[in-house]
Design an enzyme around this catalytic site. Structure first.
Site: not given
Length: 271
Positions: A78, A1-3
Site C-alpha cells: 500500500i 512511507m508505504c507498507e
C-alpha cells in the site's frame, strides 16, 4: 512511507485475513492512500491486482479480500507517494522476467541519487525510485548470472550486497520473489512470523476480525507472513534488524543475516 505484506507457504494458502488488515491502513487506519497492489503466484504464472485508489475504498481490494486466491508466494503493497505521482504505473508491486521466471518486487522507503544507475534491458515504466531500483537489481543479477543459476545462496548473497548499496541512498525495506523464494531486506521496519501446528487464534489490529487457524489448516502447513508492522495483536511477531536479509522457501526461513554473515538453516540445506 508505504507498507509491505508478503507470504511464503508450503501449500497454496489464501491471504484474505492478513490482507483485510492491511487494506484498512490504506486510508482508514493509516495514511497510505496513494494506491495498492498485490501479486499471487500460481505455478509458473502470476496474477496481479492494482489500483491507484486507496485500498480501504477500492472495489478491487474488496474483491481480493473476499476471493480466496491460494498461492505459495504473495507480495502486496500500500502506497504513500513520495517519488512519482499517484498513477497506476507507479503502483507496486512491479514484475519483470529474468531467467524465464517472473520476479516481483515491492519497496517501502525513499531513495535519492539513484537516477543514473544502469538498468540494462530492464527499463522502468513509471517514475518511482522503487521501480528503478528493482530494474537495477535485476540487471545486477543478470550481469552476474547470464544463465539460470543453480546456487540460490549465491544469488541471495548478491541480492543482499545490492540491497546494502541501495540502503546507502535512503530507506530500503524490500520484498522480492520469484514464486519459490521470498526474499526480504530491512533498514527500518519489517516484521515476520511463522504459523505452524499447533495452530491457534489471531485477531487483527486494524479491523474487528478474528480467525481460528486450526479450522483453516492441516497439521503439516507452514505459513510465514511478512509485514511492515504487525497485523495481529495476539501473535509473536519478530522485528528484523537493520541490514538484515531473510530468504524464505515455502514457508521456512532458509537463509538469514547480513550480507557478510549469511546463516543457513542446515536442516533445509541438507534436505
Amino acid at each position: 512511507m508505504c507498507e509491505l505484506l508478503g507470504m511464503s507457504a508450503n501449500v497454496p494458502t489464501d491471504i484474505c485475513f492478513s490482507f483485510t488488515g492491511l487494506m484498512q491502513r490504506g486510508g482508514k487506519t493509516g495514511p497510505h492512500r496513494d494506491g495498492w497492489g498485490i501479486t499471487f503466484y500460481e505455478g509458473k504464472g502470476c496474477r496481479t491486482f492494482k489500483d491507484p485508489m486507496p485500498s480501504c475504498q477500492s472495489r478491487i481490494a474488496q474483491l481480493v479480500q473476499e476471493y480466496p486466491i491460494k498461492s505459495c508466494a504473495v507480495v502486496s503493497h500500500i502506497r504513500q507517494a513520495n517519488r512519482g505521482g499517484v498513477a497506476l504505473e507507479n503502483t507496486h508491486p512491479f514484475t519483470r522476467e529474468l531467467w524465464g521466471r517472473y520476479w516481483t518486487f515491492a519497496h517501502n522507503g525513499q531513495l535519492s541519487g539513484y537516477e543514473e544507475w544502469a538498468t540494462g534491458r530492464f527499463l522502468p515504466v513509471g517514475s518511482t525510485d522503487s521501480e528503478l531500483a528493482f530494474c537495477w537489481l535485476l540487471n545486477q543479477l543478470e550481469l552476474a548470472f547470464p544463465t539460470p543459476p543453480q546456487d540460490m545462496r549465491a544469488v541471495f548473497t548478491l541480492v543482499a550486497r545490492c540491497c546494502d548499496r541501495l540502503a546507502t541512498l535512503g530507506v530500503f525495506n524490500m520484498l522480492l520473489t520469484d514464486g519459490d523464494y521470498v526474499m526480504t531486506y530491512c533498514t527500518s521496519n519489517l516484521h515476520w512470523l511463522t504459523r505452524r501446528a499447533p495452530f491457534g487464534q489471531a485477531r487483527l489490529l486494524d479491523e474487528d476480525v478474528s480467525i481460528d487457524f486450526q479450522h483453516e489448516t492441516t497439521p503439516n502447513d507452514v505459513v510465514t507472513i511478512i509485514a511492515t508492522l504487525p497485523l495481529t495483536q495476539d501473535e509473536r511477531w519478530q522485528k528484523m534488524a537493520t541490514a538484515e536479509c531473510n530468504l524464505f522457501y515455502y514457508g521456512e526461513r532458509m537463509l538469514w543475516g547480513r550480507a557478510d554473515s549469511i546463516q543457513v538453516n542446515d536442516s533445509l540445506a541438507q534436505g
